[in-house]
Design a protein around this motif. Sequence first.
Motif, PDB file in Angstrom:
ATOM      1  N   TYR A 119       8.519  -9.198  -1.908  1.00 59.19           N
ATOM      2  CA  TYR A 119       7.907 -10.413  -2.475  1.00 59.19           C
ATOM      3  C   TYR A 119       8.788 -11.635  -2.206  1.00 59.19           C
ATOM      4  N   GLU A 120      10.088 -11.482  -2.378  1.00 58.16           N
ATOM      5  CA  GLU A 120      11.011 -12.606  -2.187  1.00 58.16           C
ATOM      6  C   GLU A 120      11.093 -13.030  -0.723  1.00 58.16           C
ATOM      7  N   HIS A 121      10.871 -12.092   0.186  1.00 58.78           N
ATOM      8  CA  HIS A 121      10.944 -12.398   1.618  1.00 58.78           C
ATOM      9  C   HIS A 121       9.735 -13.220   2.034  1.00 58.78           C
ATOM     10  N   LYS A 122       9.964 -14.309   2.754  1.00 59.56           N
ATOM     11  CA  LYS A 122       8.871 -15.141   3.238  1.00 59.56           C
ATOM     12  C   LYS A 122       8.544 -14.725   4.670  1.00 59.56           C
ATOM     13  N   GLY A 123       7.469 -13.990   4.816  1.00 59.93           N
ATOM     14  CA  GLY A 123       7.073 -13.450   6.109  1.00 59.93           C
ATOM     15  C   GLY A 123       6.516 -12.057   5.925  1.00 59.93           C
ATOM     16  N   ALA A 124       6.197 -11.411   7.028  1.00 57.01           N
ATOM     17  CA  ALA A 124       5.638 -10.057   6.968  1.00 57.01           C
ATOM     18  C   ALA A 124       6.711  -9.077   6.510  1.00 57.01           C
ATOM     19  N   ALA A 125       6.488  -8.451   5.363  1.00 53.44           N
ATOM     20  CA  ALA A 125       7.460  -7.536   4.782  1.00 53.44           C
ATOM     21  C   ALA A 125       6.846  -6.142   4.724  1.00 53.44           C
ATOM     22  N   VAL A 126       7.398  -5.214   5.488  1.00 53.09           N
ATOM     23  CA  VAL A 126       6.856  -3.854   5.561  1.00 53.09           C
ATOM     24  C   VAL A 126       7.685  -2.930   4.679  1.00 53.09           C
ATOM     25  N   CYS A 127       7.010  -2.243   3.751  1.00 56.71           N
ATOM     26  CA  CYS A 127       7.652  -1.242   2.905  1.00 56.71           C
ATOM     27  C   CYS A 127       7.027   0.115   3.206  1.00 56.71           C
ATOM     28  N   GLU A 128       7.811   1.019   3.781  1.00 51.74           N
ATOM     29  CA  GLU A 128       7.327   2.378   4.020  1.00 51.74           C
ATOM     30  C   GLU A 128       7.640   3.223   2.794  1.00 51.74           C
ATOM     31  N   ILE A 129       6.596   3.834   2.233  1.00 47.69           N
ATOM     32  CA  ILE A 129       6.754   4.685   1.058  1.00 47.69           C
ATOM     33  C   ILE A 129       6.521   6.132   1.478  1.00 47.69           C
ATOM     34  N   LEU A 130       7.557   6.961   1.354  1.00 49.29           N
ATOM     35  CA  LEU A 130       7.448   8.378   1.713  1.00 49.29           C
ATOM     36  C   LEU A 130       6.825   9.131   0.547  1.00 49.29           C
ATOM     37  N   GLN A 131       5.711   9.819   0.781  1.00 49.67           N
ATOM     38  CA  GLN A 131       5.062  10.540  -0.302  1.00 49.67           C
ATOM     39  C   GLN A 131       4.402  11.810   0.213  1.00 49.67           C
ATOM     40  N   ASN A 132       4.271  12.774  -0.669  1.00 51.52           N
ATOM     41  CA  ASN A 132       3.620  14.033  -0.329  1.00 51.52           C
ATOM     42  C   ASN A 132       2.126  13.966  -0.604  1.00 51.52           C
ATOM     43  N   CYS A 133       1.360  14.652   0.205  1.00 47.47           N
ATOM     44  CA  CYS A 133      -0.043  14.935  -0.096  1.00 47.47           C
ATOM     45  C   CYS A 133      -0.066  16.358  -0.628  1.00 47.47           C
ATOM     46  N   VAL A 134      -0.279  16.522  -1.926  1.00 46.64           N
ATOM     47  CA  VAL A 134      -0.095  17.833  -2.553  1.00 46.64           C
ATOM     48  C   VAL A 134      -1.133  18.853  -2.087  1.00 46.64           C
ATOM     49  N   ILE A 135      -2.232  18.396  -1.499  1.00 47.18           N
ATOM     50  CA  ILE A 135      -3.283  19.314  -1.067  1.00 47.18           C
ATOM     51  C   ILE A 135      -3.120  19.709   0.403  1.00 47.18           C
ATOM     52  N   PHE A 136      -2.921  18.729   1.268  1.00 50.87           N
ATOM     53  CA  PHE A 136      -2.958  19.011   2.704  1.00 50.87           C
ATOM     54  C   PHE A 136      -1.607  18.940   3.407  1.00 50.87           C
ATOM     55  N   ASN A 137      -0.599  18.351   2.756  1.00 47.48           N
ATOM     56  CA  ASN A 137       0.709  18.268   3.425  1.00 47.48           C
ATOM     57  C   ASN A 137       1.834  18.252   2.402  1.00 47.48           C
ATOM     58  N   ASP A 138       1.740  19.148   1.437  1.00 54.51           N
ATOM     59  CA  ASP A 138       2.740  19.186   0.379  1.00 54.51           C
ATOM     60  C   ASP A 138       4.097  19.579   0.957  1.00 54.51           C
ATOM     61  N   GLY A 139       5.126  18.871   0.520  1.00 56.05           N
ATOM     62  CA  GLY A 139       6.478  19.194   0.953  1.00 56.05           C
ATOM     63  C   GLY A 139       6.931  18.477   2.203  1.00 56.05           C
ATOM     64  N   CYS A 140       6.100  17.561   2.733  1.00 56.56           N
ATOM     65  CA  CYS A 140       6.477  16.918   4.003  1.00 56.56           C
ATOM     66  C   CYS A 140       7.716  16.039   3.870  1.00 56.56           C
ATOM     67  N   HIS A 141       8.046  15.625   2.652  1.00 57.44           N
ATOM     68  CA  HIS A 141       9.259  14.819   2.440  1.00 57.44           C
ATOM     69  C   HIS A 141      10.182  15.489   1.421  1.00 57.44           C
ATOM     70  N   ASP A 142      10.128  16.820   1.371  1.00 63.45           N
ATOM     71  CA  ASP A 142      10.884  17.552   0.352  1.00 63.45           C
ATOM     72  C   ASP A 142      12.379  17.276   0.385  1.00 63.45           C
ATOM     73  N   ALA A 143      12.926  16.976   1.550  1.00 67.21           N
ATOM     74  CA  ALA A 143      14.378  16.763   1.659  1.00 67.21           C
ATOM     75  C   ALA A 143      14.862  15.645   0.749  1.00 67.21           C
ATOM     76  N   VAL A 144      13.978  14.667   0.457  1.00 71.61           N
ATOM     77  CA  VAL A 144      14.394  13.510  -0.350  1.00 71.61           C
ATOM     78  C   VAL A 144      13.460  13.258  -1.533  1.00 71.61           C
ATOM     79  N   TYR A 145      12.558  14.215  -1.824  1.00 74.34           N
ATOM     80  CA  TYR A 145      11.520  13.917  -2.812  1.00 74.34           C
ATOM     81  C   TYR A 145      12.006  14.023  -4.256  1.00 74.34           C
ATOM     82  N   ASN A 146      13.112  14.693  -4.501  1.00 72.62           N
ATOM     83  CA  ASN A 146      13.659  14.715  -5.854  1.00 72.62           C
ATOM     84  C   ASN A 146      15.081  14.149  -5.842  1.00 72.62           C
TER      85      ASN A 146
END
Length: 335
Positions: free
Chosen positions: A186-213
Amino acid sequence: MSNYTANDYKKGQPRWCPGCGDHFFLASLHKAMAEVGVAPHEMAVISGIGCSSRLPYYVNTYAMQTIHGRAASIATGAKVTNPNLTVWQVSGDGDGLAIGGNHFIHAMRRNIDLNMILLNNRIYGLTKGQYSPTSPRGFVSKSSPYGTVEDPFRPAELCFGARGRFFARSVATDNAETVAILKAAYEHKGAAVCEILQNCVIFNDGCHDAVYNKEGRKKNAIYVRHGEKLVFGENNEYGLVQEGFGLKVVEIGKDGYTIDDVLVHDAHCEDNTLQLKLAMMSPEDGFPVALGVIRDVEAPTYNDAVHQQIAEVSEQKKYHNFMELLETNDTWEVK
């Protein structure tokens, strides 16, 4: 101090699978909005199509779910026509990087003042489990039963290649860090990209397990902070040093390495060489995942430039409205 609370930005009953990363992210977004303190009627949340793109229904702001892959183009129009509006654009990795990939890269190239959220679960969830542009090579899915035979997009690489000026990353389950990078976007003036790593518990559960907890992040993630040493580990016992043109993980105090050898993170450096190397690290290569604001460099925004150009051209014109235009050239009267 903001006069708003997270409840001021909540709306409806979220309808996602129990345990979906979208629930975690939505809670962080509500909190970040409250801490930013912009009134709900001065915000817009715009999405495309997909599980994550249901999010506009659950925010008490102006909101629009548009069409597949077109969130960035609609968000661009909203921001350019109303520069005072705070625009949050929400896309999944399928919606944002497949059919929406063209709009994604050009929004960054133009540096439009948008908060661009990329919810990355490496799968098409809404359409029931096909591989997406971020699924790894060899990934078995309904649309690749024998494994994919293509390499994935890496969002950071795509962002940097499109001249992106802001890139940050967090894990959906890490509320504090997600709120922090959303506020930085929000503070950045311009295109600000935030990548959020998340699991899909139905079709791809555990895809980010290394850092999910929390325990996984202590071992497999590094929180990058501008102006601070790049250290990580349960007791900050490891650090990143430069080795040739690359990076190397070292244990501080061993093999002759001291804290003085560890690199300092510079998110504001115009040269993005080190920032990109940080963004591309992965446990598969023996490196931690970089979380936090990796790049944050100011530059002129497209929306400001458009309005400045309109003002400059208008000043040079003899007419400033339709009636003046009609009277600019020869006139005659018909009787």
